[in-house]
Design a protein around this motif. Structure first.
Motif, short mmCIF file in Angstrom:
data_model
loop_
_atom_site.label_atom_id
_atom_site.label_comp_id
_atom_site.label_asym_id
_atom_site.label_seq_id
_atom_site.Cartn_x
_atom_site.Cartn_y
_atom_site.Cartn_z
N LYS A 115 0.84 -1.20 0.00
CA LYS A 115 0.00 0.00 0.00
C LYS A 115 0.88 1.26 0.00
O LYS A 115 0.63 2.20 -0.75
CB LYS A 115 -0.93 -0.01 1.22
CG LYS A 115 -1.88 1.16 1.28
CD LYS A 115 -2.82 1.05 2.48
CE LYS A 115 -3.74 2.25 2.55
NZ LYS A 115 -4.62 2.20 3.72
N ASN A 124 3.70 11.60 7.45
CA ASN A 124 3.72 11.54 5.99
C ASN A 124 3.28 12.86 5.36
O ASN A 124 3.81 13.25 4.31
CB ASN A 124 2.89 10.36 5.50
CG ASN A 124 3.61 9.05 5.76
OD1 ASN A 124 4.76 8.88 5.38
ND2 ASN A 124 2.95 8.13 6.45
N LYS A 168 2.75 10.14 -3.89
CA LYS A 168 2.36 10.45 -2.52
C LYS A 168 3.18 9.56 -1.59
O LYS A 168 2.66 8.62 -0.99
CB LYS A 168 0.87 10.19 -2.31
CG LYS A 168 -0.05 11.11 -3.08
CD LYS A 168 -1.48 10.74 -2.86
CE LYS A 168 -2.07 11.74 -1.91
NZ LYS A 168 -3.48 11.50 -1.63
N ASP A 222 2.51 1.64 -3.41
CA ASP A 222 1.54 2.18 -4.39
C ASP A 222 1.38 3.69 -4.23
O ASP A 222 1.30 4.42 -5.22
CB ASP A 222 0.18 1.49 -4.23
CG ASP A 222 0.20 0.04 -4.68
OD1 ASP A 222 1.15 -0.38 -5.37
OD2 ASP A 222 -0.75 -0.70 -4.33
N LYS A 223 1.35 4.16 -3.01
CA LYS A 223 1.24 5.61 -2.78
C LYS A 223 2.49 6.33 -3.28
O LYS A 223 2.39 7.41 -3.87
CB LYS A 223 1.01 5.90 -1.29
CG LYS A 223 -0.38 5.59 -0.82
CD LYS A 223 -0.57 5.99 0.63
CE LYS A 223 -1.99 5.74 1.08
NZ LYS A 223 -2.22 6.18 2.46
N THR A 224 3.65 5.74 -3.04
CA THR A 224 4.89 6.34 -3.51
C THR A 224 4.89 6.43 -5.03
O THR A 224 5.26 7.45 -5.60
CB THR A 224 6.12 5.55 -3.01
OG1 THR A 224 6.10 5.56 -1.58
CG2 THR A 224 7.41 6.16 -3.50
N THR A 276 5.05 7.51 1.14
CA THR A 276 4.59 7.12 2.47
C THR A 276 5.70 6.37 3.19
O THR A 276 6.22 5.38 2.67
CB THR A 276 3.34 6.22 2.35
OG1 THR A 276 2.33 6.97 1.66
CG2 THR A 276 2.83 5.80 3.69
#
Length: 178
Positions: free
Chosen positions: A11, A79, A20, A14-16, A22
């Motif tokens: 997760k 974050n 974004k 995926d944000k990175t 994390t």
């Protein structure tokens, strides 16, 4: 349990990837300390992450998933601050095949770059000089900057490889080249 940990890692990765970044806390079986990491990618056997050291990037860590004890979120506020500070704005992700630790070691054998390698019992800084079978030969130097004959390390004993950290880079710039 391991699946739940991998979901936290995935997760955050995926944000990175979605710009974004994390940060998470990763606890390893060989170390009582946790690492702040920004997950980048993983395979079935290994993971690749940027190290977050007090809102500054400090190299990359590659590790076998079997070395992970626990993974925890850093929390929303941390974050948010990291993103506001632009910690990952210039993050360039090296192209390293992490499908196995042997392939990771082959990458560093070919590149000749200085890295650190940790096992359950030892910590080395130096270069992978050979990958053969289930072992690597690792030429290393100590805190006095003195080089030693290569040590033989079982690939399965490697718990953590650190690449492009400030400590490894600065130290390797100030010792005699081999």
């Amino acid at each position: 349990m391991k699946e739940k940990l991998l979901k936290v890692f995935d997760k955050a990765a995926d944000k990175t990837a979605a710009r974004k970044p994390t940060s998470i806390n990763v606890f390893f079986s060989h170390d009582s300390y946790y690492y702040n990491l920004i997950p980048l990618k993983r395979s079935e056997k290994a993971a690749f992450a940027a190290r977050d050291n007090d809102f500054q990037l400090d190299g990359f860590l590659i590790f076998p998933l079997s070395a992970v004890e626990d993974i925890r979120s850093k929390g929303r506020k941390y974050n948010e601050i990291m993103r506001a500070e632009g910690v990952c704005n210039d993050l360039a992700i090296p192209d390293i095949d992490i499908s196995s630790m042997k392939k990771v070691c082959r990458h560093f054998e070919k590149s000749g770059e200085c890295i650190s390698v940790e096992t359950d019992d030892d910590y080395y800084i130096g270069k992978v000089t050979q990958v053969s079978g289930k072992h690597i030969l690792f030429e290393w130097f100590d805190a006095r900057g003195e080089w030693y004959e290569p040590v033989r390390i079982k690939i399965s004993d490697i718990r953590l490889i650190t690449y492009m950290s400030r400590y490894v880079q600065v130290f390797s710039e100030h010792i005699e080249k081999r």
